[in-house]
Design an enzyme around this catalytic site. Sequence first.
Site, PDB file in Angstrom:
ATOM      1  N   THR A   1       0.848  -1.176   0.000  1.00  0.00           N
ATOM      2  CA  THR A   1       0.000   0.000   0.000  1.00  0.00           C
ATOM      3  C   THR A   1       0.885   1.228   0.000  1.00  0.00           C
ATOM      4  O   THR A   1       1.730   1.369   0.868  1.00  0.00           O
ATOM      5  CB  THR A   1      -0.896   0.042   1.263  1.00  0.00           C
ATOM      6  OG1 THR A   1      -1.589  -1.192   1.379  1.00  0.00           O
ATOM      7  CG2 THR A   1      -1.894   1.174   1.178  1.00  0.00           C
ATOM      8  N   SER A   2       0.714   2.115  -0.983  1.00  0.00           N
ATOM      9  CA  SER A   2       1.492   3.359  -0.983  1.00  0.00           C
ATOM     10  C   SER A   2       0.813   4.367  -0.085  1.00  0.00           C
ATOM     11  O   SER A   2      -0.308   4.172   0.376  1.00  0.00           O
ATOM     12  CB  SER A   2       1.615   3.919  -2.402  1.00  0.00           C
ATOM     13  OG  SER A   2       0.391   4.502  -2.799  1.00  0.00           O
TER      14      SER A   2
ATOM     15  N   SER B   1      -0.512   7.068  -0.849  1.00  0.00           N
ATOM     16  CA  SER B   1      -1.631   7.782  -1.463  1.00  0.00           C
ATOM     17  C   SER B   1      -2.564   6.871  -2.223  1.00  0.00           C
ATOM     18  O   SER B   1      -3.453   7.323  -2.930  1.00  0.00           O
ATOM     19  CB  SER B   1      -1.087   8.847  -2.430  1.00  0.00           C
ATOM     20  OG  SER B   1      -0.292   8.242  -3.433  1.00  0.00           O
ATOM     21  N   CYS B   2      -2.377   5.542  -2.089  1.00  0.00           N
ATOM     22  CA  CYS B   2      -3.159   4.643  -2.922  1.00  0.00           C
ATOM     23  C   CYS B   2      -4.575   4.482  -2.413  1.00  0.00           C
ATOM     24  O   CYS B   2      -4.890   4.785  -1.276  1.00  0.00           O
ATOM     25  CB  CYS B   2      -2.503   3.271  -3.006  1.00  0.00           C
ATOM     26  SG  CYS B   2      -2.959   2.188  -1.670  1.00  0.00           S
ATOM     27  N   GLY B   3      -5.416   3.969  -3.275  1.00  0.00           N
ATOM     28  CA  GLY B   3      -6.777   3.640  -2.896  1.00  0.00           C
ATOM     29  C   GLY B   3      -7.063   2.215  -3.289  1.00  0.00           C
ATOM     30  O   GLY B   3      -6.161   1.439  -3.589  1.00  0.00           O
TER      31      GLY B   3
END
Length: 282
Positions: A117-118, A120-122
Amino acid sequence: MNKVGKAEILKIGKGAPVFRPDLIAVEEPLEIRIGFGKEGKREQRSISVTMRTPGHDFELALGFLFTENIISAYDEVVSIRYCQDAGRQEERENVVRVELSPEVQIDFKKIERHFYTSSSCGVCSKTSIDAVKTGCPVLHSSLKVDESIIHQAPAILRREQQVFEYTGGLHAAGLFSQQGELIIMREDVGRHNALDKLVGAALVKQMIPLADYFVLVSGRASFELVQKSLMAGIPLMAAVGAPSSLAVALATDFNMTLLGFVRNLSFNVYCGRERLIYENKN
């Protein structure tokens, strides 16, 4: 570990370019590992690596496990600590191990999307979205909040954002009472990390479900933020930025009040207006 780092920058503006020191938000990986299984058959597995701002790491891990439906209560956690076998000291501080009760059953197929998971990821893909919806409760909170409380919340949240004041580079999530008191605030370079830290703090305090509170996030309202708030039982989410179409759809489906563009004494109500007390000026 430091939340704020230093950088030498070239400042270009109205005058002559000038070199000067600047402060920047620290972003480092945090690996979340879990220990699970019956006594005598314990296993360890890494379930997520997220890019985060160091600080409140245990809350982040707990909030992540709870909002992703891996644990349902704090008493399912036996212990939580930094991994002592992760190499150098700086590496150990970036790996958290959560030991779960032997009674906790885990379906790893449902959490495959979380292995990286970065900041800013979704959520992506229909399969992931359907998996996220599973376990979300339909909210029946009787919470009602006056519009004046919503208008005041962004300024209150900003005053408490200590790291943001230095760097301008962090998101924040604030948990407010019906009367507008800021109960918990957490910052992070990732908006979903800030909310996970908040939920983790509430989980430790035995406050969940958060049916008598609302949450304000400093950026946009994504599908993932709505999902995490639903898991924590938060009946109203307010965002300084815009919501996405999936966020509105999820909030509507599970009876959450969703507000966007909360700034300058104005906001948009996308669903759940029955939880607001407002003056009809027509």
